[in-house]
Design an enzyme around this catalytic site. Sequence first.
Site, PDB file in Angstrom:
ATOM      1  N   HIS A 110       2.530 -11.513   4.287  1.00  0.00           N
ATOM      2  CA  HIS A 110       2.258  -9.743   3.941  1.00  0.00           C
ATOM      3  C   HIS A 110       1.793  -9.245   4.893  1.00  0.00           C
ATOM      4  O   HIS A 110       2.659  -7.311   4.974  1.00  0.00           O
ATOM      5  CB  HIS A 110       0.486 -10.426   3.592  1.00  0.00           C
ATOM      6  N   GLU A 157       5.871  -7.422   5.313  1.00  0.00           N
ATOM      7  CA  GLU A 157       6.099  -6.484   4.235  1.00  0.00           C
ATOM      8  C   GLU A 157       5.820  -5.034   4.652  1.00  0.00           C
ATOM      9  O   GLU A 157       6.137  -4.203   4.580  1.00  0.00           O
ATOM     10  CB  GLU A 157       5.154  -7.071   3.407  1.00  0.00           C
ATOM     11  N   HIS A 158       4.216  -5.377   5.239  1.00  0.00           N
ATOM     12  CA  HIS A 158       3.919  -3.869   5.584  1.00  0.00           C
ATOM     13  C   HIS A 158       4.361  -3.471   6.834  1.00  0.00           C
ATOM     14  O   HIS A 158       5.273  -1.938   6.881  1.00  0.00           O
ATOM     15  CB  HIS A 158       2.253  -4.353   5.766  1.00  0.00           C
ATOM     16  N   GLU A 201      -8.236  -4.924   3.749  1.00  0.00           N
ATOM     17  CA  GLU A 201      -6.953  -5.356   2.411  1.00  0.00           C
ATOM     18  C   GLU A 201      -7.710  -6.818   1.611  1.00  0.00           C
ATOM     19  O   GLU A 201      -8.584  -6.969   0.942  1.00  0.00           O
ATOM     20  CB  GLU A 201      -5.922  -4.836   2.464  1.00  0.00           C
TER      21      GLU A 201
END
Length: 554
Positions: A108, A111-112, A209
Amino acid sequence: MSYTRLSLRGKQVYLHKLFGNKQSFHSSSHWKGRANPLEDASKLVVGSNLHGYTVKNVTPVPDFSLTAVQLVHDKTGAQHLHLARKDTNNAFSVGFRTTPMDSTGVAHILEHTTLCGSQKYPVRDPFFKMLTRSLSTFMNAFTASDWTMYPFSSQNEKDFRNLLSVYLDCVFFPQLREIDFKQEAWRLEHEDPSDRSSPIVFKGVVYNEMKGHFANSQSIYAQALQNRLFPSHTYSHVSGGWPPDILNLTYEKLKNFHVQHYHPSNAKFFTYGDLSLPDHLQQISEHVLNHFDCSTQSLSVPLETKWTEPRAYHIHCPPDPMAPDPTKQTTTSVSFILPPITDPYESLVFGILGQLLVGGPASPFYETLIDADIGSDFAPATGVDSTTKEASFTVGLQGIKEEDVEKVRSIVWSTFEKVASEGFPEDRIRAVLHQIELGLKHESTNFGLHLISSLITPWIHDADPVTMMEINKNVERFKVDMKKQNFLKEKIRHYFLDNKHHLMLTMTPKARKLGFVDVTEDQRLCCQTVSQGLRPLFTGSGKVPLLLAASWAV
């Protein structure tokens, strides 16, 4: 950019379920003047070579009025699926099988950070700069349990080429700077950056998040369900990142994960629309693939070893102070592992069964669980989940009293027994088939992206994406099988009643205390305290008291 662990749950049973609303977008006027994409695709010869790719298959797919071209890059083994269709809203995506073996959220966070600048575009956050400059109809990136995907779409050819250049460079040649790691993953910072006397706290885009994500008890439940139903490999971890474990991720581990997973040999390229396939292949080959060799590393996800006995687990969540009835905050369900999603016909069958079992007020479980007024609603993740290599089915209730757990389980089993004995009304079966057939006749404004969203999970696990689109063929086969005596009844018994690999999960609320710890200079520790489930995370400069929130074990 988003983490799709829950948002995709249950939405990949049929391709048509992702086709959005029923408005029509395409007409001949939209593509008039461009070359006929279906005609161009049909002229391709299997075995021919295009810009270093070999054409493997050229297949008309009348269900969706398109022609599918499957290619493999000779040097790297990268797979490419092109769907030629009379649609000016062209789409692209590149996806990777990403199989983290911990819950640090590395997939994750990567991906950022890939979208925070690249070799060709070394500016800060080119992705967000393109949002305001591009004519795109969609731009994003997604992390699921076992894949990461970078899709976009645009109606303007020049804009499409520009976006493709940015996406390819960011994904395969990112800068991956440490400052971006600290921004997206985690860092230590004063609570008020302008006040150096304020407490030092942990910050980070993904860290915050996921704290928000797991502030919802339903998210805790759904994640725990997957982790325990598939305990042996990547699905036993939190791909989006479990907040306390995110703090264990290092910058070096992030870079290593990129090298290991973001290789063309592990990539699935997808293009859709009426633009030239040779132009796509040339740009991708010259920009990326010619700079890599083939990798033989296997990142496949093994099938789960089937249990010989069912398992039961009990987890906790924070109590809901706004609950209408404080005594009814328990959730319980029964979950079953199903066949692999790589079989399009079996996927259709258990998808239809899932709809028949829990879809709408006339379904058996709605009548026995919801109408019984034991709980407030179905348990999280109820229905078929096709977001893992092997699908699963869950049914249960939330908002019940803890003493009603066994009652709910008893109702679940008795309902399965009743359905296995009596079957389903013919009109309900026809209604579900009618929904599928209607879905094939409608399309949304971003049809190409909806297609790849449906195809990516089975394709990542080496299913043939073209056979996954042959919906009418499998529906007709289902109609033939329905003429066999007890076809669905036997499936109910096979999938559920005789299935030892099932999980009984219960979640109850439990209040936990918060605590303070002192922090000494140059310490960075992540430890367990005497308080069950409390993970204090501390570091700092000088002695700084930190208030730490409770960690709810997934």
